[in-house]
Design a protein around this motif. Structure first.
Motif, PDB file in Angstrom:
ATOM      1  N   GLY A 153       0.793  -1.228   0.000  1.00 43.40           N
ATOM      2  CA  GLY A 153       0.000   0.000   0.000  1.00 43.40           C
ATOM      3  C   GLY A 153       0.820   1.270   0.000  1.00 43.40           C
ATOM      4  O   GLY A 153       0.258   2.371  -0.127  1.00 43.40           O
ATOM      5  N   ASP A 154       2.117   1.143   0.139  1.00 48.91           N
ATOM      6  CA  ASP A 154       3.005   2.305   0.141  1.00 48.91           C
ATOM      7  C   ASP A 154       3.526   2.545  -1.272  1.00 48.91           C
ATOM      8  O   ASP A 154       4.321   1.759  -1.786  1.00 48.91           O
ATOM      9  CB  ASP A 154       4.173   2.048   1.095  1.00 48.91           C
ATOM     10  CG  ASP A 154       5.170   3.203   1.126  1.00 48.91           C
ATOM     11  OD1 ASP A 154       4.947   4.215   0.431  1.00 48.91           O
ATOM     12  OD2 ASP A 154       6.192   3.078   1.849  1.00 48.91           O
ATOM     13  N   PRO A 155       3.094   3.620  -1.946  1.00 51.29           N
ATOM     14  CA  PRO A 155       3.533   3.847  -3.327  1.00 51.29           C
ATOM     15  C   PRO A 155       5.026   4.058  -3.477  1.00 51.29           C
ATOM     16  O   PRO A 155       5.563   3.953  -4.581  1.00 51.29           O
ATOM     17  CB  PRO A 155       2.752   5.107  -3.749  1.00 51.29           C
ATOM     18  CG  PRO A 155       2.369   5.764  -2.468  1.00 51.29           C
ATOM     19  CD  PRO A 155       2.187   4.672  -1.465  1.00 51.29           C
ATOM     20  N   GLU A 156       5.718   4.313  -2.372  1.00 49.28           N
ATOM     21  CA  GLU A 156       7.171   4.470  -2.413  1.00 49.28           C
ATOM     22  C   GLU A 156       7.898   3.131  -2.297  1.00 49.28           C
ATOM     23  O   GLU A 156       9.112   3.058  -2.474  1.00 49.28           O
ATOM     24  CB  GLU A 156       7.629   5.393  -1.277  1.00 49.28           C
ATOM     25  CG  GLU A 156       7.036   6.789  -1.336  1.00 49.28           C
ATOM     26  CD  GLU A 156       7.401   7.513  -2.621  1.00 49.28           C
ATOM     27  OE1 GLU A 156       8.574   7.403  -3.049  1.00 49.28           O
ATOM     28  OE2 GLU A 156       6.524   8.172  -3.195  1.00 49.28           O
ATOM     29  N   SER A 157       7.156   2.079  -1.982  1.00 49.52           N
ATOM     30  CA  SER A 157       7.760   0.771  -1.797  1.00 49.52           C
ATOM     31  C   SER A 157       7.855   0.022  -3.124  1.00 49.52           C
ATOM     32  O   SER A 157       6.945   0.089  -3.960  1.00 49.52           O
ATOM     33  CB  SER A 157       6.924  -0.058  -0.813  1.00 49.52           C
ATOM     34  OG  SER A 157       7.331  -1.409  -0.813  1.00 49.52           O
ATOM     35  N   ARG A 158       8.949  -0.704  -3.292  1.00 47.33           N
ATOM     36  CA  ARG A 158       9.084  -1.541  -4.491  1.00 47.33           C
ATOM     37  C   ARG A 158       7.978  -2.575  -4.577  1.00 47.33           C
ATOM     38  O   ARG A 158       7.581  -2.993  -5.663  1.00 47.33           O
ATOM     39  CB  ARG A 158      10.459  -2.230  -4.469  1.00 47.33           C
ATOM     40  CG  ARG A 158      10.752  -3.070  -5.707  1.00 47.33           C
ATOM     41  CD  ARG A 158      12.128  -3.714  -5.604  1.00 47.33           C
ATOM     42  NE  ARG A 158      12.197  -4.690  -4.532  1.00 47.33           N
ATOM     43  CZ  ARG A 158      11.799  -5.959  -4.658  1.00 47.33           C
ATOM     44  NH1 ARG A 158      11.283  -6.390  -5.807  1.00 47.33           N
ATOM     45  NH2 ARG A 158      11.923  -6.793  -3.651  1.00 47.33           N
ATOM     46  N   MET A 159       7.453  -3.001  -3.424  1.00 49.67           N
ATOM     47  CA  MET A 159       6.401  -4.014  -3.399  1.00 49.67           C
ATOM     48  C   MET A 159       5.137  -3.542  -4.119  1.00 49.67           C
ATOM     49  O   MET A 159       4.371  -4.350  -4.628  1.00 49.67           O
ATOM     50  CB  MET A 159       6.054  -4.393  -1.956  1.00 49.67           C
ATOM     51  CG  MET A 159       7.225  -4.948  -1.176  1.00 49.67           C
ATOM     52  SD  MET A 159       7.989  -6.391  -1.955  1.00 49.67           S
ATOM     53  CE  MET A 159       9.530  -6.483  -1.059  1.00 49.67           C
TER      54      MET A 159
END
Length: 242
Positions: A151-157
């Motif tokens: 859910g974190d748009p900054e995360s590669r996931m």
């Protein structure tokens, strides 16, 4: 009475599963190498035995209820109990994709193995686990099942578009928590392990982490002491927010 601890690892003929089997064997367990393909399972067992590990091949197709029942019956006859169950078998089905693109059949395939197969095996092995002094269940999860990370748009996931895999593994986390709640007070601890992205068929051979590194967290959870956690998801760095 046989006092050697018995561990079953599903999908253990290669990759992280084989490495979990290896490390549990090095810790003194008799390791049952679950594999749907007998020939591949036999090759894995020969490799482990050559290293001095007490490894035994067991045919186990997690999506086949007859195969699951047969495996449980074999363990019952041979050992009468099970000390550790590592639910490692999982797939990323061909065609797994974003929500707007993925085929319903692809989703069904992911859940059939990753969730329904896991629950089927766990249900079949619970009577055997209940006979162990301090049984442990470890379900293999992933950071791709973490709502916090995806859910974190900054995360590669957030950029990995595999709905079938991600959502089925999120379901595995819920299975883990619910089973842990159900078994509180019984001495059986249930946790999930995130091995990270490892150099395997599934993770891609250019991944930074080795199968040995990926297996370590699962092995730690499989060998927890009586005061260990239950109902949690752990990665190498500690408890995973999900």
């Amino acid at each position: 009475m046989n006092t050697t601890k018995i561990a079953l690892v599903t999908g253990a003929n290669k990759g992280i599963g084989k490495e979990i089997a290896r490390q549990l064997g090095q810790a003194g367990f008799t390791v049952l190498v679950g594999s749907r393909d007998l020939a591949r399972g036999e090759l894995a067992v020969k490799e482990l035995v050559a290293e001095g590990i007490d490894a035994i091949r067991i045919q186990l197709e997690v999506t086949d209820e007859k195969s699951v029942r047969s495996a449980a019956e074999w363990i019952e006859t041979a050992y009468g109990r099970l000390d550790v169950l590592v639910n490692n078998a999982a797939i990323i089905p061909a065609g797994d994709d974003a929500v707007s693109e993925v085929g319903i059949g692809v989703l069904r395939e992911a859940f059939e193995t990753n969730v329904l197969g896991l629950v089927s095996v766990t249900q079949a092995m619970l009577p055997l686990l209940s006979r162990a002094e301090r049984a442990r269940v470890v379900n293999m999860s992933t950071s791709l099942a973490s709502f916090a990370q995806v859910g974190d748009p900054e995360s590669r996931m957030s950029t990995v578009l595999t709905l079938g895999y991600n959502s089925s593994k999120a379901a595995v986390n819920m299975v883990t928590v619910m089973l842990a709640n159900e078994l509180r007070g019984t001495g059986i601890l249930v946790n999930a392990a995130d091995p990270g992205n490892c150099a395997t068929d599934m993770g891609g051979w250019d991944a930074a982490r080795t199968p040995e590194e990926g297996a370590a967290v699962a092995v730690r959870l499989a060998t927890l002491g009586p005061d260990g956690p239950t109902g949690e998801v752990y990665a190498e760095e500690g408890r995973l927010l999900w």
